[in-house]
Design an enzyme around this catalytic site. Structure first.
Site, short mmCIF file in Angstrom:
data_model
loop_
_atom_site.label_atom_id
_atom_site.label_comp_id
_atom_site.label_asym_id
_atom_site.label_seq_id
_atom_site.Cartn_x
_atom_site.Cartn_y
_atom_site.Cartn_z
N ASP A 221 -0.52 49.21 -85.10
CA ASP A 221 -0.03 49.87 -83.89
C ASP A 221 -0.34 51.35 -84.07
O ASP A 221 -0.56 51.83 -85.18
CB ASP A 221 1.47 49.62 -83.67
CG ASP A 221 1.88 49.94 -82.23
OD1 ASP A 221 1.08 50.61 -81.52
OD2 ASP A 221 2.97 49.54 -81.81
N TRP A 222 -0.38 52.05 -82.95
CA TRP A 222 -0.85 53.45 -82.97
C TRP A 222 0.12 54.33 -83.77
O TRP A 222 1.23 54.61 -83.33
CB TRP A 222 -1.01 53.94 -81.54
CG TRP A 222 -2.40 53.74 -80.99
CD1 TRP A 222 -3.17 54.69 -80.38
CD2 TRP A 222 -3.21 52.56 -80.99
NE1 TRP A 222 -4.40 54.16 -80.01
CE2 TRP A 222 -4.45 52.87 -80.38
CE3 TRP A 222 -3.03 51.26 -81.47
CZ2 TRP A 222 -5.48 51.95 -80.22
CZ3 TRP A 222 -4.06 50.33 -81.33
CH2 TRP A 222 -5.25 50.68 -80.72
#
Ligand code: BGC
Length: 737
Positions: A221-222
């Site tokens: 995930d970012w």
């Protein structure tokens, strides 16, 4: 040009080139590809300055709505359409679907997730992925795993027992991975039992790849990666966003110093390269924005859930009535949540315009409350006056803020909106309430004052027209609740353990998530899981079940007993009375979404995979189908069984090995154990005087019962015990031989 990558090139390939692209390696002829959100539209960032402003794209209904269709076929078509839009924008991977389980109705991202049930989630997401990937565009199954809250989402540890983890929180991921091989899986921000998901070797490698056979790439995930070296070692392939020169250098150093196996970095880089090659094979294309808007409308219409319809107030006639449309959300629709999934729609329908276009009589509007959902006495009074002089009053209310990054703190509608409903209902007995919300809101007690209630979720860009379709009967509602609507928040199984504190959230309700918990506690709910009315009615015949090579097939005849064509969502809930392990009273195992014309009968066929009957046995560390007489309740919701059938399922061969720590009771419950221990007791008693403690212990049945919970090793320590510590190893070997 050599395609053998240097360590530095491998490291560079495993982190992003920027926010939305992979890193190109020109020397090796590897281009960059684009990845973007997801999941209910293609959010291509339009300018470098604003992360959230996207190029216009179809805003399909978010997952909260698409899941309420309970129609895998529709989800597949939505995936295909998204794939076409990705092609048009040169997107290689669309960041979705989100298959986290809705553990609490307060979850800030519930609008992006499908359901509180893993089978419903898994079946729908599988078709979405198949649809998308049929267009040569990759999916990103997210957020792996146990990412069911926004509070402290980047640090919190989801503390959970393995059975709950496997049966509830991983089950949808497992299904989607096995059945549709998404190109990528996105690891979550949070920790799982103390270890960051981005560094979780057991999750990312042992479970995902070794057990489930995942062949794709794991992307972070970012911003989820804390330590690149630990992440690559755990099985994470691509860190996003980038660039991350420091992390790349750390990887190279770790390989050079022998702290990271060079083969692991190479494998990750190869996976990224493979993804890029795969993406390169997709043809460019365009899409028909009008056709996609029409599809968004169709899905939205099928997602609306009719919760209440006393005296068949709905559908409304288009002719000959005056309509009061009340509430700002009729004019300014709430149609999606905030955060990374936010789409700039190609166009936006609002209910007020659509109702006005449909009704032939006068339609009058009043906002009723402010744009922020707050009270304004003048707006309220105006709305009440219109309601008083209308044949029908339609009140639009809903949640005001729902966004990624924050959980909600209440399930209740704002006071201004409850006041609007109550004041309107007091002057107009023909009041319809339309809800717009991304996660459930409580409806008690105000819903008792209104005859009709539509759950309109967040319906995407065509929600306004879809609502008019249902209000006026162009669409006969067939949406079903994919999450329970509780009477109040405090009743919810997650209530006491959500959202945790000081870095930990305990999944205290265990397996009893959503309806499983309400049912186990025999708790009244406002509207149960699986519930939804129609403008027609259905009757059920008897259910028949047969065991097949892969599971169980259930057949039931469903008759449309009303005068309108409609769709019934036939649901199969399974229980095993007398099971040897704790279970929820009933669990959804299959469903079928069947169109039935007025007066017609169709046979619904529901297929239960044998694997879905398995529970996770913590003693054996594997899935196990327990043998027995399974009860299948086939019906219209989790609390509305219409036909039941019992089916005999042969169990998986399994024997829990006996140890010195197994109790006397466990030894006697096992056939071989009972023989071995019985013999040992008998021979000890044989040599003992009849008034010895040994004889007393083994002769008295109550005493034996009391001894049942005693581990053998502990029993051996009692003075006068019939067991000697030195004999235990032999007994164990004998019992397990
Ligand atoms: C979200 C992901 C999303 C990513 C990229 C994160 O904040 O959790 O769902 O795909 O950002 O925008």
């Amino acid at each position: 040009m050599s395609s053998e990558l240097t360590t530095a090139e491998q490291a560079a390939l495993t982190s992003g080139g920027d926010f939305w692209h992979t890193t190109p390696v020109e020397r090796a002829g590897i281009p960059a590809v684009t990845v973007t959100d997801g999941p209910h539209g293609v959010r291509m960032q339009a300018s470098s300055g604003d992360l959230l402003a996207g190029v216009p794209a179809t805003c399909f209904p978010p997952a909260v709505a698409s899941a309420s269709t309970w129609d895998p076929e529709l989800l597949r078509r939505m995936g295909e359409a998204l794939g076409d839009e990705c092609r048009a924008q040169d997107v290689a991977v669309l960041l979705g679907p989100g298959v986290n389980i809705k553990r609490s109705p307060l979850g800030g991202r519930n609008f992006e997730y499908f359901s509180e049930d893993p089978i419903l989630t898994g079946v729908l997401a599988t078709e979405w992925v198949r649809g998308l990937q049929s267009r040569g565009v990759g999916a990103s199954l997210k957020h792996f795993a146990v990412n069911s809250q926004e509070t402290d989402r980047m640090r919190v540890s989801a503390d959970i027992d393995e059975r709950t983890l496997r049966e509830i929180y991983l089950r949808a991921f497992q299904r989607v991975v096995i059945k549709s091989q998404p190109w990528t899986v996105m690891c979550a921000y949070n920790k799982v039992n103390g270890v960051y998901a981005s560094e979780h070797h057991w999750l990312l490698t042992e479970v995902l790849r070794d057990e489930w056979g995942f062949e794709g790439l794991v992307v972070s995930d970012w911003g989820a990666v804390v330590d690149r070296v630990k992440s690559v070692a755990a099985g994470l392939d691509l860190t996003m966003p980038g660039p991350d020169a420091e992390g790349d250098a750390a990887l190279v150093d770790a390989v050079d110093a022998g702290r990271l196996d060079a083969a692991l970095l190479k494998t990750s880089a190869e996976r990224v390269r493979k993804l890029i090659e795969k993406a390169g094979a997709r043809p460019a294309g365009g899409y028909d924005a009008e056709a996609h808007h029409a599809l968004a409308r169709e899905i939205a219409g099928r997602a609306i859930v009719l919760l209440k319809n006393d005296d068949d107030l709905l559908p409304l006639p288009a002719d000959g009535i005056t309509v009061g449309v009340l509430g700002e959300f009729a004019r300014t629709p709430r149609y999606q949540g905030g955060g990374s999934s936010q789409i700039t729609p190609t166009r936006l329908d609002d209910a007020l315009t659509e109702i006005t276009a449909t009704a032939t009589g006068p339609v009058r509007f009043a906002a009723g409350y402010t744009a922020d959902g707050d009270t304004d006495e003048a707006l309220l009074a105006e709305a009440v006056e219109i309601a008083r002089h209308s044949d029908v009053a339609i009140v639009f209310v809903g949640s005001v803020h729902e966004t990624e990054g924050a959980d909600r703190d209440s399930l209740d509608l704002p006071a201004a909106q409850i006041a609007l409903i109550e004041r309107v209902a007091a002057v107009n007995p023909r009041t319809v309430v339309v809800l717009s919300n991304g996660a459930v809101i409580t409806t008690k007690p105000w819903d008792e004052k209104v005859p009709a209630l539509l759950e309109g979720w967040l319906l995407g860009q065509a929600g306004g027209s879809a609502l008019a379709d249902v209000l006026f009967g162009r669409v006969n509602p067939s949406g079903r609740l994919a999450e329970t609507i509780p009477v109040k928040l405090a009743h919810h199984p997650s209530y006491l353990d959500f959202p945790g504190e000081h870095g930990h959230v305990r999944y205290g309700e265990g397996l009893h998530v959503g309806y499983r918990g309400f049912d186990a506690q025999d708790r009244e709910v406002a509207y149960p899981f699986g519930f939804g009315l129609s403008y027609t009615t259905f009757s059920y015949g008897a259910a028949r079940a047969s065991v097949t090579a892969t599971g169980v097939e259930i057949r039931v005849r469903v008759t449309n007993t009303g005068s309108r064509d409609g769709r019934e969502v036939v649901q199969a809930y399974v229980s095993l009375p007398g099971s040897r392990v704790r279970r929820a009273p009933r669990e959804l195992k299959a469903f079928a979404n069947v169109p039935v014309a007025a007066g017609e009968t169709v046979e619904a066929v529901l297929t239960i995979d044998r694997d879905d009957l398995a529970y996770w046995d913590t003693r054996l560390g594997r899935w196990l189908v327990e043998g027995g007489e399974y009860l299948v309740a086939v019906g219209s919701s989790s609390r509305d069984p219409r036909a039941t059938v019992t089916v005999h399922i042969a169990g998986d061969p399994a024997r829990i090995p006996l140890t010195a720590e197994s109790s006397v009771g466990e030894w006697f419950a096992d056939q071989r154990g009972a023989e071995v221990l019985g013999k040992a007791f008998a021979s000890a008693t044989a040599g003992a005087a009849s008034d010895s403690p040994i004889a007393a212990m083994t002769a008295d049945p109550e005493m034996l019962m009391m001894l049942g919970s005693l581990p053998l090793s502990r029993m051996a320590k009692f003075p006068g015990s019939p067991l000697r510590a030195e004999a235990l190893d032999g007994l164990v070997a004998d019992a397990n031989s």
